[in-house]
Design an enzyme around this catalytic site. Structure first.
Site, PDB file in Angstrom:
ATOM      1  N   LYS A   1      34.220  70.023  14.121  1.00  0.00           N
ATOM      2  CA  LYS A   1      34.773  69.681  15.439  1.00  0.00           C
ATOM      3  C   LYS A   1      35.119  70.947  16.214  1.00  0.00           C
ATOM      4  CE  LYS A   1      36.614  65.130  14.319  1.00  0.00           C
ATOM      5  NZ  LYS A   1      37.831  64.354  14.052  1.00  0.00           N
TER       6      LYS A   1
ATOM      7  N   LYS B   1      25.264  61.055  10.045  1.00  0.00           N
ATOM      8  CA  LYS B   1      26.072  59.833   9.994  1.00  0.00           C
ATOM      9  C   LYS B   1      26.296  59.261  11.394  1.00  0.00           C
ATOM     10  CE  LYS B   1      30.706  61.379  10.583  1.00  0.00           C
ATOM     11  NZ  LYS B   1      32.072  61.539  10.323  1.00  0.00           N
TER      12      LYS B   1
ATOM     13  N   LYS C   1      31.391  58.083  16.156  1.00  0.00           N
ATOM     14  CA  LYS C   1      31.773  57.821  17.543  1.00  0.00           C
ATOM     15  C   LYS C   1      31.857  59.109  18.344  1.00  0.00           C
ATOM     16  CE  LYS C   1      36.208  56.738  15.559  1.00  0.00           C
ATOM     17  NZ  LYS C   1      36.968  55.615  15.085  1.00  0.00           N
TER      18      LYS C   1
END
Ligand code: TYM
Length: 337
Positions: free
Chosen positions: A116, A199, A202
């Site tokens: 992230k 994967k 969202k």
């Protein structure tokens, strides 16, 4: 009695309106099953959501929406404790102890943080994102959870929870249960429909790669029909050479309570189109009552809020006891925490 049962704890972020099918198959489906056999605690982790910027109104709505979806998926407040993380302030109080027990290098090695942070850049990465795993560790340890049902992407965080529990116990005497991950091999990782080697996520997937459970069925059907499949035409489970087909087979088998072998057999000699058409139908049939139930819970916010308030009360009783012990063990004077 619920108390003789092993305990499970898990959480889900309220960061997007709808859960996606990876959340459901990788985690929430197991939560529903485990509430019958375990002393189960499940929460909407609104504090974790704050590690990325959130619009306050949306966060409020999405927290209720997440709780409504958990109930719609089959969590029953008579069979499990369902609550909102921020309603149990002891989690953040324990987090401080966990942060002081974690090495800077150890925290820097958390792959979700690294991914992230790399996507956002240092200037846009909050310290909260860095300490996120220690809050998650506290979520788990404060309930003395034996098992933590999650998808594969959370394994490293549970490993940290194990390490910190052992470290704390070693230093201060037995205080925390050392938790085990509860990760089902078949559904541990549901993949992006457009990029079936990464994967479904969202935060990272394109909308076309995600099956949102609250999506209009036509939109989901379209996404499934345009899912990337592999060269060749045989419908066979082979993660390495046929990741797209394998992903569709996994979703199909789980939603129909079949084995992969049974689904493979059903489509022997048929083409990818048949598999996709049927899967679109299966997802749509599963999602229609889920959407209706979610709507019903949302339409009655008083009942929803009262379920969450009762859940928080039950959770707090356990959390306070653990926190008091932990504070005492490290040498904090008793007082009002
Ligand atoms: P979150 O909100 O990202 O995801 C919720 C659950 O869904 C699983 N999941 C998947 N499983 C299979 N395939 C996928 N593509 C997929 N995408 C998501 C996740 O593994 C997770 O189980 N940090 C956690 C929330 C959390 C938590 C906790 C979990 C906070 N405290 C304590 C367990 C215990 C998270 O962000 O999950």
């Amino acid at each position: 009695m619920a108390n003789d049962r092993p305990r499970v704890l898990s959480g889900i972020q309220p960061t997007s309106g709808s859960f996606h099918i990876g959340n459901y198959l990788g985690a929430v489906r197991q939560w529903v099953a485990l509430q019958e056999t375990h002393d189960a605690f499940y929460m909407v982790v609104d504090l974790h959501a704050l590690t990325l910027p959130q619009d306050p109104k949306e966060l409020r709505e999405n927290t209720r929406l997440a709780a409504a979806q958990l109930l719609a998926a089959g969590l029953d407040p008579e069979h499990c404790t369902i609550f909102v993380q921020s309603h149990v302030p002891e989690h953040t109080q324990l987090t401080w102890l966990m942060e002081c027990l974690t090495g800077f290098g150890e925290a820097s090695r958390m792959t979700q943080f690294k991914d992230k942070a790399a996507r956002q850049g240092n200037e846009h990465t909050s310290v909260g994102l860095f300490t996120y795993p220690m809050l998650m560790v506290s979520d788990i340890l404060i309930y003395q959870a034996d098992q933590v049902p999650v998808g594969e992407d959370q394994r490293q965080h549970i490993e940290l929870a194990r390490n910190l529990a052992e470290r704390f116990n070693g230093r201060y005497g037995k205080t925390f249960t050392v938790p085990e991950p509860y990760i089902l091999r078949e559904t541990a990782k549901i993949f992006d429909l457009q990029e079936p080697t990464v994967k479904m996520s969202k935060s990272a997937s394109s909308p076309k790669g995600i099956i949102d459970l609250l999506d209009d069925p036509k939109a989901s059907a379209k996404k499934i029909k345009s899912a990337v499949t592999d060269t060749g035409s045989e419908i066979r489970f082979d993660r390495e050479n046929k990741p797209g087909v394998s992903n569709l087979l996994t979703i199909h088998a789980t939603l129909t309570d079949s084995t992969i072998a049974e689904v493979e057999q059903k489509y022997a000699g048929k083409g990818y189109g048949a598999l996709k058409t049927d899967l679109a139908e299966i997802v749509s049939e599963w999602a229609a009552p889920f959407r209706d139930r979610t709507r019903e819970f949302l339409d009655d916010p008083e009942t929803l809020d009262s379920i969450l308030a009762k859940g928080a009360e039950k959770a707090r009783a356990v959390a306070t006891e653990t926190l008091t012990q932990a504070y005492d063990k490290v040498g904090l004077l008793p007082g009002k925490h």
